[in-house]
Design a protein around this motif. Structure first.
Motif, PDB file in Angstrom:
ATOM      1  N   ARG A   9       0.618  -0.916   0.362  1.00 19.66           N
ATOM      2  CA  ARG A   9       0.142   0.251   0.081  1.00 19.66           C
ATOM      3  C   ARG A   9       1.065   0.940   0.266  1.00 19.66           C
ATOM      4  O   ARG A   9       2.132   1.569   0.933  1.00 19.66           O
ATOM      5  CB  ARG A   9      -0.977  -0.063   1.459  1.00 19.66           C
ATOM      6  N   THR A  10       0.582   2.178  -0.771  1.00 20.37           N
ATOM      7  CA  THR A  10       1.385   3.417  -0.907  1.00 20.37           C
ATOM      8  C   THR A  10       0.597   4.709  -0.581  1.00 20.37           C
ATOM      9  O   THR A  10      -0.734   4.839  -0.332  1.00 20.37           O
ATOM     10  CB  THR A  10       1.763   3.545  -2.283  1.00 20.37           C
ATOM     11  N   ARG A  11       1.329   5.601   1.456  1.00 19.53           N
ATOM     12  CA  ARG A  11       0.514   6.372   1.422  1.00 19.53           C
ATOM     13  C   ARG A  11       1.295   7.273   1.770  1.00 19.53           C
ATOM     14  O   ARG A  11       2.847   7.880   0.822  1.00 19.53           O
ATOM     15  CB  ARG A  11       0.313   5.785   2.796  1.00 19.53           C
ATOM     16  N   TYR A  12       0.546   8.964   1.439  1.00 17.37           N
ATOM     17  CA  TYR A  12       1.896  10.033   1.424  1.00 17.37           C
ATOM     18  C   TYR A  12       1.093  10.593   3.301  1.00 17.37           C
ATOM     19  O   TYR A  12      -0.094  11.456   3.570  1.00 17.37           O
ATOM     20  CB  TYR A  12       0.655  10.654   0.717  1.00 17.37           C
ATOM     21  N   PHE A  13       1.655  10.895   3.883  1.00 19.48           N
ATOM     22  CA  PHE A  13       1.942  11.429   5.067  1.00 19.48           C
ATOM     23  C   PHE A  13       2.762  13.609   5.228  1.00 19.48           C
ATOM     24  O   PHE A  13       3.365  13.081   4.472  1.00 19.48           O
ATOM     25  CB  PHE A  13       3.035  11.126   6.107  1.00 19.48           C
ATOM     26  N   LYS A  19      10.987  12.050   2.337  1.00 15.77           N
ATOM     27  CA  LYS A  19      11.489  10.728   2.361  1.00 15.77           C
ATOM     28  C   LYS A  19      10.494   9.985   2.240  1.00 15.77           C
ATOM     29  O   LYS A  19       9.572   9.458   2.316  1.00 15.77           O
ATOM     30  CB  LYS A  19      11.642  10.423   3.862  1.00 15.77           C
ATOM     31  N   LYS A  20      10.866   8.683   1.847  1.00 14.10           N
ATOM     32  CA  LYS A  20      10.135   7.436   1.387  1.00 14.10           C
ATOM     33  C   LYS A  20      10.930   6.790   2.490  1.00 14.10           C
ATOM     34  O   LYS A  20      11.813   6.290   3.111  1.00 14.10           O
ATOM     35  CB  LYS A  20      10.565   6.985  -0.478  1.00 14.10           C
ATOM     36  N   HIS A  21       9.769   6.063   3.160  1.00 17.48           N
ATOM     37  CA  HIS A  21       9.306   5.332   3.960  1.00 17.48           C
ATOM     38  C   HIS A  21       9.569   4.103   3.966  1.00 17.48           C
ATOM     39  O   HIS A  21       7.908   3.888   3.384  1.00 17.48           O
ATOM     40  CB  HIS A  21       9.487   6.244   5.486  1.00 17.48           C
ATOM     41  N   LEU A  22      10.079   2.623   3.820  1.00 16.31           N
ATOM     42  CA  LEU A  22       9.556   1.436   3.608  1.00 16.31           C
ATOM     43  C   LEU A  22       8.896   0.727   4.499  1.00 16.31           C
ATOM     44  O   LEU A  22      10.121   0.482   5.696  1.00 16.31           O
ATOM     45  CB  LEU A  22      10.392   0.992   2.739  1.00 16.31           C
ATOM     46  N   LEU A  23       7.936   0.101   4.861  1.00 18.31           N
ATOM     47  CA  LEU A  23       7.457  -1.011   6.176  1.00 18.31           C
ATOM     48  C   LEU A  23       7.239  -2.175   4.555  1.00 18.31           C
ATOM     49  O   LEU A  23       6.560  -2.762   3.470  1.00 18.31           O
ATOM     50  CB  LEU A  23       6.528  -0.521   6.632  1.00 18.31           C
ATOM     51  N   GLN A  28       6.778  14.062   3.289  1.00 16.23           N
ATOM     52  CA  GLN A  28       6.634  15.030   4.065  1.00 16.23           C
ATOM     53  C   GLN A  28       6.484  16.033   4.745  1.00 16.23           C
ATOM     54  O   GLN A  28       5.633  16.041   5.037  1.00 16.23           O
ATOM     55  CB  GLN A  28       6.277  15.856   2.199  1.00 16.23           C
ATOM     56  N   PHE A  29       7.371  16.659   5.674  1.00 18.95           N
ATOM     57  CA  PHE A  29       7.738  17.236   6.749  1.00 18.95           C
ATOM     58  C   PHE A  29       8.123  19.378   6.497  1.00 18.95           C
ATOM     59  O   PHE A  29       8.339  19.739   5.406  1.00 18.95           O
ATOM     60  CB  PHE A  29       9.512  17.448   6.997  1.00 18.95           C
ATOM     61  N   PHE A  30       6.914  19.077   7.011  1.00 26.21           N
ATOM     62  CA  PHE A  30       6.950  21.157   6.578  1.00 26.21           C
ATOM     63  C   PHE A  30       6.615  21.318   7.691  1.00 26.21           C
ATOM     64  O   PHE A  30       6.400  21.276   9.434  1.00 26.21           O
ATOM     65  CB  PHE A  30       4.750  21.741   6.265  1.00 26.21           C
ATOM     66  N   PRO A  64       9.520   7.602  22.332  1.00 26.34           N
ATOM     67  CA  PRO A  64       9.192   6.515  21.791  1.00 26.34           C
ATOM     68  C   PRO A  64       8.862   7.768  20.421  1.00 26.34           C
ATOM     69  O   PRO A  64       7.999   7.885  20.585  1.00 26.34           O
ATOM     70  CB  PRO A  64       8.238   5.387  22.162  1.00 26.34           C
ATOM     71  N   GLN A  65       9.150   6.987  19.617  1.00 30.04           N
ATOM     72  CA  GLN A  65       9.497   7.606  18.073  1.00 30.04           C
ATOM     73  C   GLN A  65       9.415   6.687  17.197  1.00 30.04           C
ATOM     74  O   GLN A  65      10.320   5.642  17.287  1.00 30.04           O
ATOM     75  CB  GLN A  65      10.256   9.074  17.565  1.00 30.04           C
ATOM     76  N   PRO A  66       8.515   6.878  15.979  1.00 32.30           N
ATOM     77  CA  PRO A  66       9.352   6.204  14.351  1.00 32.30           C
ATOM     78  C   PRO A  66      10.611   6.498  13.800  1.00 32.30           C
ATOM     79  O   PRO A  66      11.195   7.670  14.437  1.00 32.30           O
ATOM     80  CB  PRO A  66       7.887   6.540  13.806  1.00 32.30           C
ATOM     81  N   LYS A  67      11.363   5.675  13.431  1.00 31.61           N
ATOM     82  CA  LYS A  67      12.479   5.334  13.412  1.00 31.61           C
ATOM     83  C   LYS A  67      12.600   7.339  12.534  1.00 31.61           C
ATOM     84  O   LYS A  67      13.646   7.572  12.351  1.00 31.61           O
ATOM     85  CB  LYS A  67      12.925   4.537  12.063  1.00 31.61           C
ATOM     86  N   VAL A  68      11.309   7.148  11.726  1.00 31.88           N
ATOM     87  CA  VAL A  68      11.188   8.275  10.641  1.00 31.88           C
ATOM     88  C   VAL A  68      11.231   9.426  10.915  1.00 31.88           C
ATOM     89  O   VAL A  68      12.133  10.816  10.618  1.00 31.88           O
ATOM     90  CB  VAL A  68      10.750   8.193   9.156  1.00 31.88           C
TER      91      VAL A  68
END
Ligand code: SF4
Length: 349
Positions: A225-229, A293-297, A305-307, A334-338
């Motif tokens: 699945r492709t998602r855009y955060f 960044k592209k993050h693969l799970l 995308q950070f703003f 605790p945070q996700p790696k990205v």
């Protein structure tokens, strides 16, 4: 019998000196097995050492908070494993008075412990006659015995379990299981296995039939699945807005930033996205795209995308999951790696 004898002989001459080898402490074995699931030994080793140092016993582990466990786990991915470990530790503390069970039948009832882990712990800690079947073992068996049934199909699993069960009979389970796993990890590697120096090459089906690169066979996985955060980085002095992620999605209970998920990549739908932000956060808001960044799970590809968001007129505090924290507090969450990678590459000020 030649197969098992050769594998064990090879193991005794070639095994790596790893801290969880040579122990029959079920807690230590459990720690190593869960950390090493889907993680390379080199990457998992420092995590194993940190966990054992912080929580030398199952009782100490069970007394930890979820935030503490997730913080130590940070960067390993598959965070449900960390959460399940805490649940299991508490269960063992309550049901077994802190004494880690060592039999397969008790282990399999615990959360986060499946067939493989129950077989590993029971055979390594109490020599129970249970064969382990991890990716390494599947590969060795498929190649040596020439099995073309997909390893991830129901019939394939049954076939491999029966074969593994017949091979372990008459062996010392803790040694044989570790031997075949290590053999798969070091000799019969997924890519470029060392066939020329392999002690069982003369009887290896894949080697003799030129199928080394074909076996083992896997059924095709579901499409990813492709998602855009789109993350909004809101900074005020030395404080930053963070968002505690809800259950039911990836990274639950970890902290990221206020997030807008869209159907399209920002880089392809910039105007629409900026208009939507102005509508939501007021015309005065300023939006500065930072990095993407592209993050693969395993089952998802996420474009992140950070703003930087400034001059907005919305009270984020109305949302219970969103709160201001100081930058040093953020470090402790605790945070996700990205998110960790973003914070370390981008100086928030
Ligand atoms: S000969 Fe090659 S493919 Fe066969 S068991 Fe040995 S390393 Fe694996």
């Amino acid at each position: 019998m030649a197969f098992q004898t050769e594998i064990v002989k090879w193991y005794l001459n070639n095994k790596r000196d790893l801290p969880w080898r040579g122990t029959n402490d079920a807690y230590v074995i459990w720690l190593s097995e869960i950390i090493l699931q889907q993680t390379r030994v080199e990457q998992g080793l420092p995590y194993f050492n940190r966990f054992l140092e912080s929580y030398p016993t199952i009782t100490a582990f069970a007394a930890a908070t979820e935030t503490q466990i997730l913080k130590l786990w940070q960067g390993l991915g598959y965070y449900s494993r960390g959460r399940n470990m805490l649940y299991t530790a508490k269960q063992i503390q309550e049901l077994y008075d802190g004494k880690f069970p060592t039999s397969y039948s008790e282990l399999i009832k615990l959360k986060g412990i499946g067939d493989y882990t129950a077989a590993a712990i029971s055979s390594f800690s109490s020599n129970e006659m249970k064969p382990v079947l991890d990716g390494n073992v599947f590969r060795v068996l498929a190649r040596y015995f020439g099995i073309e049934t997909p390893i991830n199909s129901t019939s394939g699993k049954k076939q491999f379990i029966e074969l593994a069960q017949s091979l372990i009979l008459g062996q010392e389970p803790s040694v044989y299981n570790q031997a075949i796993m290590e053999f798969g990890a070091l000799q019969c590697k997924p890519k470029s296995p060392s066939c020329a120096t392999c002690p069982i090459q003369s009887d290896c089906f894949a080697r003799k039939n030129d199928l080394v690169n074909v076996l083992p066979v896997k059924e095709k996985k579901l499409k990813k699945r492709t998602r855009y955060f789109n993350y909004l980085v809101c900074v005020n002095g030395d404080e930053i807005l963070v968002n505690k992620r809800n259950p039911g999605d990836i990274w639950q209970e970890l902290y990221d930033f206020p997030l807008i998920e869209t159907d399209d990549n920002y880089l392809e739908a910039q105007e629409q996205f900026l208009t939507m932000l102005k509508n939501n956060f007021g015309n005065t808001c300023t939006v500065t795209p930072l990095e993407q960044k592209k993050h693969l799970l395993t089952h998802q590809t996420i474009y992140v995308q950070f703003f930087a968001l400034d001059n907005y007129i919305i009270n984020f505090n109305q949302n219970a999951e969103i709160k201001w924290v100081s930058l040093s507090e953020l470090d402790e969450l605790p945070q996700p790696k990205v998110i960790t990678n973003f914070i370390s590459s981008y100086s928030v000020n």
